[in-house]
Design a protein around this motif. Structure first.
Motif, PDB file in Angstrom:
ATOM      1  N   TYR A   5      -7.147   8.014  -6.756  1.00 10.74           N
ATOM      2  CA  TYR A   5      -6.571   6.945  -7.573  1.00 10.74           C
ATOM      3  C   TYR A   5      -5.654   6.059  -6.734  1.00 10.74           C
ATOM      4  O   TYR A   5      -5.651   4.833  -6.875  1.00 10.74           O
ATOM      5  CB  TYR A   5      -5.806   7.533  -8.760  1.00 10.74           C
ATOM      6  N   ALA A  61      -0.442  -0.706 -14.178  1.00  9.65           N
ATOM      7  CA  ALA A  61      -1.528   0.059 -13.562  1.00  9.65           C
ATOM      8  C   ALA A  61      -1.016   1.419 -13.088  1.00  9.65           C
ATOM      9  O   ALA A  61      -1.676   2.449 -13.272  1.00  9.65           O
ATOM     10  CB  ALA A  61      -2.126  -0.723 -12.396  1.00  9.65           C
ATOM     11  N   GLU A  84      -7.809   3.796  -4.377  1.00 14.22           N
ATOM     12  CA  GLU A  84      -8.522   2.743  -5.096  1.00 14.22           C
ATOM     13  C   GLU A  84      -7.563   1.683  -5.636  1.00 14.22           C
ATOM     14  O   GLU A  84      -7.848   0.481  -5.588  1.00 14.22           O
ATOM     15  CB  GLU A  84      -9.344   3.346  -6.238  1.00 14.22           C
ATOM     16  N   LEU A  85      -6.429   2.131  -6.146  1.00 17.12           N
ATOM     17  CA  LEU A  85      -5.463   1.174  -6.682  1.00 17.12           C
ATOM     18  C   LEU A  85      -4.868   0.329  -5.556  1.00 17.12           C
ATOM     19  O   LEU A  85      -4.689  -0.892  -5.710  1.00 17.12           O
ATOM     20  CB  LEU A  85      -4.351   1.916  -7.424  1.00 17.12           C
ATOM     21  N   THR A 131      -6.300  -0.443  -2.725  1.00 17.70           N
ATOM     22  CA  THR A 131      -7.332  -1.384  -2.288  1.00 17.70           C
ATOM     23  C   THR A 131      -7.502  -2.518  -3.291  1.00 17.70           C
ATOM     24  O   THR A 131      -7.651  -3.690  -2.916  1.00 17.70           O
ATOM     25  CB  THR A 131      -8.673  -0.652  -2.097  1.00 17.70           C
ATOM     26  N   THR A 132      -7.460  -2.188  -4.580  1.00 18.09           N
ATOM     27  CA  THR A 132      -7.599  -3.206  -5.625  1.00 18.09           C
ATOM     28  C   THR A 132      -6.519  -4.270  -5.505  1.00 18.09           C
ATOM     29  O   THR A 132      -6.805  -5.480  -5.543  1.00 18.09           O
ATOM     30  CB  THR A 132      -7.523  -2.548  -7.019  1.00 18.09           C
ATOM     31  N   PHE A 133      -5.270  -3.843  -5.328  1.00 21.62           N
ATOM     32  CA  PHE A 133      -4.181  -4.820  -5.254  1.00 21.62           C
ATOM     33  C   PHE A 133      -4.123  -5.510  -3.900  1.00 21.62           C
ATOM     34  O   PHE A 133      -3.635  -6.642  -3.804  1.00 21.62           O
ATOM     35  CB  PHE A 133      -2.850  -4.159  -5.613  1.00 21.62           C
ATOM     36  N   ASP A 134      -4.630  -4.874  -2.867  1.00 22.53           N
ATOM     37  CA  ASP A 134      -4.726  -5.561  -1.581  1.00 22.53           C
ATOM     38  C   ASP A 134      -5.725  -6.708  -1.686  1.00 22.53           C
ATOM     39  O   ASP A 134      -5.464  -7.827  -1.231  1.00 22.53           O
ATOM     40  CB  ASP A 134      -5.149  -4.581  -0.490  1.00 22.53           C
ATOM     41  N   LEU A 135      -6.870  -6.440  -2.306  1.00 23.80           N
ATOM     42  CA  LEU A 135      -7.880  -7.481  -2.487  1.00 23.80           C
ATOM     43  C   LEU A 135      -7.378  -8.588  -3.414  1.00 23.80           C
ATOM     44  O   LEU A 135      -7.702  -9.766  -3.233  1.00 23.80           O
ATOM     45  CB  LEU A 135      -9.161  -6.870  -3.057  1.00 23.80           C
ATOM     46  N   ALA A 136      -6.579  -8.208  -4.406  1.00 29.69           N
ATOM     47  CA  ALA A 136      -6.100  -9.184  -5.386  1.00 29.69           C
ATOM     48  C   ALA A 136      -4.999 -10.079  -4.839  1.00 29.69           C
ATOM     49  O   ALA A 136      -4.799 -11.194  -5.336  1.00 29.69           O
ATOM     50  CB  ALA A 136      -5.592  -8.462  -6.631  1.00 29.69           C
ATOM     51  N   ARG A 184       0.834  -1.205   0.000  1.00 26.28           N
ATOM     52  CA  ARG A 184       0.000   0.000   0.000  1.00 26.28           C
ATOM     53  C   ARG A 184       0.870   1.257   0.000  1.00 26.28           C
ATOM     54  O   ARG A 184       0.589   2.220  -0.724  1.00 26.28           O
ATOM     55  CB  ARG A 184      -0.935  -0.002   1.207  1.00 26.28           C
TER      56      ARG A 184
END
Length: 206
Positions: free
Chosen positions: A187, A168, A190-191, A193-198, A97
């Motif tokens: 941005y 990204a 959101e990015l 969070t996206t990669f944390d979830l992924a 993060r």
């Protein structure tokens, strides 16, 4: 054994370092204003306030060598700013993060350097200028491996994830560089969070 330098030698060294930095800054300015192909030694000398291109040739034997220095300087600046925030985090997820959010901050505050870097990487074909980019991807892949070993990240291909994240972030950099009203913080959040979830392990909760 410690080398001994006279005050004159030290002064010349500092002067040369300052001159090289001046030329690099002028090269970035020329690339941003004119584009890579038209950023000649003549245009760079003009922006550096030099009377001739000879001073540039004294420090850099050709344009390719100067461009490699520009790339190295931009990456070094980014590594110093981003790296400090990454190492301050004590978990792999926290480091991921921090890397994403700090990268977005760097893009927001260093538009000219990023535009010049993009121009160079697109136009230089020798391979050397993109080496720092590859090293960054390798570093990200190692971060993912460390997180997997620690049980923080799920099982995935670290290199593929590193390349995906790099692309990204490139998209964020491009948007920040072309649209002044872009919300960099949004941005980044959101990015991240996206990669944390992924990437997080299945048993982990967000």
């Amino acid at each position: 054994m410690r080398a001994n330098f006279s005050s004159d030698e030290q002064s010349r060294s500092f002067t040369e370092q300052g001159r090289r930095a001046q030329i690099v800054a002028a090269a970035i300015e020329a690339i941003v204003e004119l584009g890579y192909p038209r950023a000649s030694f003549g245009q760079i000398a003009k922006r550096a306030g030099l009377s001739s291109t000879g001073m540039i040739s004294y420090h850099f034997k050709n344009k390719a060598e100067l461009m490699r220095q520009v790339v190295a300087d931009v990456y070094r600046t980014a590594e110093e700013l981003v790296g400090a925030r990454v190492v301050a985090a004590d978990t792999a997820r926290g480091q991921l993060r921090a890397f994403i959010e700090a990268s977005a901050d760097f893009y927001r505050t260093h538009h000219p350097q990023l535009r010049a870097l993009t121009e160079i990487l697109i136009n230089e074909r020798g391979g050397d200028p993109v080496l720092p980019h590859r090293r960054e991807i390798e570093g990200l892949a190692e971060l993912f491996r460390a997180g997997q070993r620690a049980g923080e990240f799920r099982d995935f291909d670290p290199h593929v994830m590193a390349v995906t994240l790099r692309h990204a972030l490139d998209g964020v950099a491009l948007r920040l560089g072309t649209e002044a009203d872009t919300d960099a913080d949004l941005y980044a959040r959101e990015l991240a969070t996206t990669f944390d979830l992924a990437t997080r392990a299945d048993q982990e909760k967000p």
